[in-house]
Design an enzyme around this catalytic site. Sequence first.
Site, PDB file in Angstrom:
ATOM      1  N   TYR A  11       0.827  -1.215   0.000  1.00 55.79           N
ATOM      2  CA  TYR A  11       0.000   0.000   0.000  1.00 55.79           C
ATOM      3  C   TYR A  11       0.861   1.266   0.000  1.00 55.79           C
ATOM      4  O   TYR A  11       0.340   2.359  -0.247  1.00 55.79           O
ATOM      5  CB  TYR A  11      -0.922   0.061   1.228  1.00 55.79           C
ATOM      6  CG  TYR A  11      -1.894  -1.078   1.415  1.00 55.79           C
ATOM      7  CD1 TYR A  11      -2.116  -2.040   0.428  1.00 55.79           C
ATOM      8  CD2 TYR A  11      -2.608  -1.205   2.603  1.00 55.79           C
ATOM      9  CE1 TYR A  11      -3.003  -3.084   0.635  1.00 55.79           C
ATOM     10  CE2 TYR A  11      -3.507  -2.236   2.810  1.00 55.79           C
ATOM     11  CZ  TYR A  11      -3.692  -3.177   1.829  1.00 55.79           C
ATOM     12  OH  TYR A  11      -4.571  -4.210   2.051  1.00 55.79           O
ATOM     13  N   HIS A  20       0.777 -11.428   1.808  1.00 52.78           N
ATOM     14  CA  HIS A  20      -0.314 -10.670   1.190  1.00 52.78           C
ATOM     15  C   HIS A  20      -1.157 -11.526   0.232  1.00 52.78           C
ATOM     16  O   HIS A  20      -2.367 -11.309   0.106  1.00 52.78           O
ATOM     17  CB  HIS A  20       0.281  -9.468   0.440  1.00 52.78           C
ATOM     18  CG  HIS A  20      -0.675  -8.349   0.224  1.00 52.78           C
ATOM     19  ND1 HIS A  20      -0.333  -7.034   0.420  1.00 52.78           N
ATOM     20  CD2 HIS A  20      -1.973  -8.325  -0.165  1.00 52.78           C
ATOM     21  CE1 HIS A  20      -1.376  -6.265   0.154  1.00 52.78           C
ATOM     22  NE2 HIS A  20      -2.379  -7.022  -0.203  1.00 52.78           N
TER      23      HIS A  20
END
Length: 311
Positions: free
Chosen positions: A59, A124
């Site tokens: 992110y 992730h």
Amino acid sequence: MCWKPPEYAMTRQFLTVNPDVRLPIVGFGTYLIPDEQAAAAVSAAFAAGYRHIDTAEMYQNESGVGAAIRASGLSRGELFVTTKLWPGNPAWGMPAKTYDDTLASLDESLRRLGLDAVDLYLIHAPLAAEERLDQWRALVELQRLGKARAIGVSNYSSAHIDEMQAAGLPLPAVNQVELHPWSQKPQLVGYLRERRIQPIAYSSLVPLSSWRTAEGHDSAKTDQMRTDGGHEDSPFVRMAVKYGVSEAQILLRWAIQKGYAVLPKSTNPDRIRQNVDLFSFELDADDMSAIETMDRGDGVAWAVGDPTKAE
Ligand code: A2P
């Protein structure tokens, strides 16, 4: 009248993921919040009563999250911080991270966050087929070293977790997955339940017409889905009227009643407050059953398709 955090902030509702790790049910998602806006957004979340923040190396906003943590004045023990290893993806020209790369990646995340340890560290996605078991071995080591209080995965299917089990490795404490009425993944959720792996739902708000409408916020949501969620006859609008809450609160409450933690993201302070205010009403059995019939299959949050499908 001065706005006060909802009851949740006082009572704190948790799920237990490890004997000594309690996960606050409502977390603040930060995907698509740029680093320079992350400190303000996370500070607004703290003011609204959130104590669980979900970020990720991918992110690129861990520094902003860290700045908000430092500015908050909250003690470390009051906070629950999750970040995620970007595993690499050879299919996208990103080299897969090795065991050592994984150890180094968490150190980098901790430096950006300004923390000695995270509460939860996740892989992730299962995108590095050749290396993902070694990445998991590294997470096990990071937990042993005390740099991650709990460890888990995100976007893993039952086959990916079977692979870990077959290698004789400890199973993840959680699996963070796209879960909402249009992507209910009953087989995967049943599998996680049997193994006591806690599901954490992301992108709970996909069915809303307001979901990811900003420029550049890509997804695989189809025009048909945009129309289905956007009319006044939508079942979520009817339920919102019935319970006197918003459609977003209906979707988040559904997830909580299914036993999932949720991670609503917003950069709008009113929505940030609304999304944590989920404990003053309950969907009845008829509405829960009606939602059960709305499953449409794969998730749409990733423009490239649902990552649980990775080989
Ligand atoms: P915004 O940030 O403008 O509020 P994600 O799946 O990444 O968590 O996406 C959340 C999406 O839903 C964002 O587009 C966010 O927009 C929107 N959203 C968040 N909370 C609400 C809410 N309470 N009502 C309507 N839309 C919301």
